[in-house]
Write a protein that holds these residues in place. Structure first.
Motif, PDB file in Angstrom:
ATOM      1  N   ILE A 116      25.106  16.969  53.218  1.00 15.43           N
ATOM      2  CA  ILE A 116      24.772  17.628  51.950  1.00 15.43           C
ATOM      3  C   ILE A 116      23.732  16.836  51.174  1.00 15.43           C
ATOM      4  N   GLY A 117      23.812  15.494  51.249  1.00 17.12           N
ATOM      5  CA  GLY A 117      22.896  14.648  50.471  1.00 17.12           C
ATOM      6  C   GLY A 117      21.438  15.013  50.659  1.00 17.12           C
ATOM      7  N   PRO A 118      20.920  14.978  51.888  1.00 20.37           N
ATOM      8  CA  PRO A 118      19.520  15.358  52.099  1.00 20.37           C
ATOM      9  C   PRO A 118      19.220  16.794  51.688  1.00 20.37           C
ATOM     10  N   ALA A 119      20.187  17.705  51.899  1.00 26.78           N
ATOM     11  CA  ALA A 119      19.962  19.105  51.515  1.00 26.78           C
ATOM     12  C   ALA A 119      19.751  19.229  50.015  1.00 26.78           C
ATOM     13  N   LEU A 120      20.526  18.474  49.241  1.00 25.97           N
ATOM     14  CA  LEU A 120      20.363  18.497  47.779  1.00 25.97           C
ATOM     15  C   LEU A 120      18.998  17.954  47.380  1.00 25.97           C
ATOM     16  N   VAL A 121      18.544  16.914  48.075  1.00 27.40           N
ATOM     17  CA  VAL A 121      17.208  16.372  47.796  1.00 27.40           C
ATOM     18  C   VAL A 121      16.147  17.433  48.077  1.00 27.40           C
ATOM     19  N   SER A 180      15.224  16.675  58.471  1.00 28.81           N
ATOM     20  CA  SER A 180      13.913  17.240  58.811  1.00 28.81           C
ATOM     21  C   SER A 180      13.412  18.226  57.745  1.00 28.81           C
ATOM     22  N   PRO A 181      14.234  19.159  57.261  1.00 31.14           N
ATOM     23  CA  PRO A 181      13.750  20.044  56.200  1.00 31.14           C
ATOM     24  C   PRO A 181      13.350  19.305  54.929  1.00 31.14           C
ATOM     25  N   VAL A 182      14.047  18.196  54.642  1.00 32.47           N
ATOM     26  CA  VAL A 182      13.700  17.416  53.441  1.00 32.47           C
ATOM     27  C   VAL A 182      12.332  16.768  53.609  1.00 32.47           C
ATOM     28  N   ILE A 205      15.029  31.339  57.274  1.00 34.15           N
ATOM     29  CA  ILE A 205      15.675  31.342  58.594  1.00 34.15           C
ATOM     30  C   ILE A 205      15.646  29.950  59.209  1.00 34.15           C
ATOM     31  N   TYR A 206      14.490  29.288  59.128  1.00 34.94           N
ATOM     32  CA  TYR A 206      14.334  28.000  59.807  1.00 34.94           C
ATOM     33  C   TYR A 206      15.195  26.897  59.187  1.00 34.94           C
ATOM     34  N   VAL A 207      15.227  26.814  57.866  1.00 29.37           N
ATOM     35  CA  VAL A 207      15.973  25.719  57.223  1.00 29.37           C
ATOM     36  C   VAL A 207      17.464  25.765  57.572  1.00 29.37           C
ATOM     37  N   THR A 227       5.256  19.195  51.978  1.00 31.09           N
ATOM     38  CA  THR A 227       4.758  20.450  51.416  1.00 31.09           C
ATOM     39  C   THR A 227       4.547  20.344  49.919  1.00 31.09           C
ATOM     40  N   ALA A 228       5.460  19.656  49.232  1.00 32.25           N
ATOM     41  CA  ALA A 228       5.335  19.497  47.774  1.00 32.25           C
ATOM     42  C   ALA A 228       4.064  18.734  47.409  1.00 32.25           C
ATOM     43  N   VAL A 229       3.755  17.699  48.180  1.00 33.95           N
ATOM     44  CA  VAL A 229       2.536  16.920  47.915  1.00 33.95           C
ATOM     45  C   VAL A 229       1.297  17.787  48.151  1.00 33.95           C
TER      46      VAL A 229
END
Length: 297
Positions: free
Chosen positions: A10-15, A159-161, A146-148, A167-169
């Motif tokens: 969950i930690g990385p997902a929240l990030v 990987s999604p994080v 779908i991918y995430v 992407t944000a940068v």
């Protein structure tokens, strides 16, 4: 131990969610420097664009997550890949025509939904312009849905994080380039919409590359073929809808009359797309049309 494992996932997902919200905040801050209108124009345009994303991208993504989670638990990687590919093909068949339809009918749609009170014709024009640019990234945004979750099913939330941060940068740099360098005065807010669509395309591309690295290539599963056919059918639909809307003078109508004519254009567009897709032998459309039929027939 299981709770600790879930907490680590969950930690990385929240990030990742936080990174997404950060880009929204940056967009809002940049829009606020451009005057009073851009925040509202962009917000209203994105509300419209999120309807097909919620209907198609989120809905298919939820079903996909259930299936790929089961296959991941069984380590059935071939079925997992095929499920992801089928989900992407289904989303493409639904979101690509939505994108073309929103681009062709952006003005009448915005006018019908929002143009009243203090929301004037000028606001309709500006919001419609933003909607057209947002529509470019509609399919990518739906595919990301779908991918995430597929990465989550593979117990990979990191990987999604990483992709979200990259992407944000890119999104921030593209915003600055388009808003303050390339777009003319008075239309800088459109740079924010275009930057969002561009960043969504980048986000999708990076996720596909990482997923391909984990599962192997998806080329043999027909995703590209379906996308090409959906684009061709959507182009035919868009041309027919545009000619019909011009013949019926849709942009000059107001009130209930505009609503009825707009509904007619959308209905005709849907029929033309279905016929074009069937003529092109787009199997996913046949599947959609067969939903609810008696399996015994």
């Amino acid at each position: 131990p299981e709770l600790v494992h879930i907490a680590c996932l969950i930690g990385p997902a929240l990030v990742g969610v936080g990174v997404t919200q950060f880009t929204v905040v940056i967009n809002t801050i940049l829009a606020s420097t451009l005057g009073d209108g851009p925040i509202s124009w962009l917000s209203f345009a994105f509300r419209i664009i999120y309807l097909p994303i919620g209907l198609f991208g989120v809905a298919v993504g939820i079903v996909n997550l259930r299936e790929v989670s089961a296959y991941a638990a069984e380590e059935n990687w071939s079925e997992l890949k095929e499920t992801v590919a089928n989900s992407v093909k289904m989303v493409a068949c639904l979101s690509i025509p939505s994108s073309f339809g929103l681009i062709v009918l952006a003005g009448p749609i915005v006018g019908t939904v929002f143009e009243r009170g203090l929301f004037r014709a000028f606001d309709t024009h500006q919001t419609a312009a933003a909607l057209m640019l947002y529509a470019i990234g509609l399919t990518s945004y739906s595919c990301v849905k779908i991918y995430v979750p597929t990465f989550y099913a593979l117990n990979d939330t990191r990987s999604p994080v990483r992709v979200s941060i990259i992407t944000a940068v890119i999104h921030l740099l593209t915003n600055l380039l388009l808003v303050f360098v390339l777009f003319p005065e008075g239309y800088e807010f459109l740079g924010l919409a275009l930057a969002t669509s561009f960043s969504l395309l980048v986000h999708q591309t990076l996720l596909v590359r990482r997923l391909t690295g984990k599962l192997g290539s998806f080329r043999d599963l027909g995703v590209g073929r379906v996308v090409r056919k959906a684009v061709l059918a959507s182009l035919i639909m868009a041309a027919c809808v545009y000619m019909l809307s011009c013949w019926l003078s849709l942009w000059e109508r107001e009130g209930v009359e505009r609503m009825l004519v707009l509904g007619l254009c959308i209905g005709v567009g849907g029929i033309v797309y279905l016929l074009a897709a069937l003529a092109l032998r787009l199997e996913e459309v046949r599947i959609l049309l067969s939903v609810g039929e008696d399996p015994a027939k």
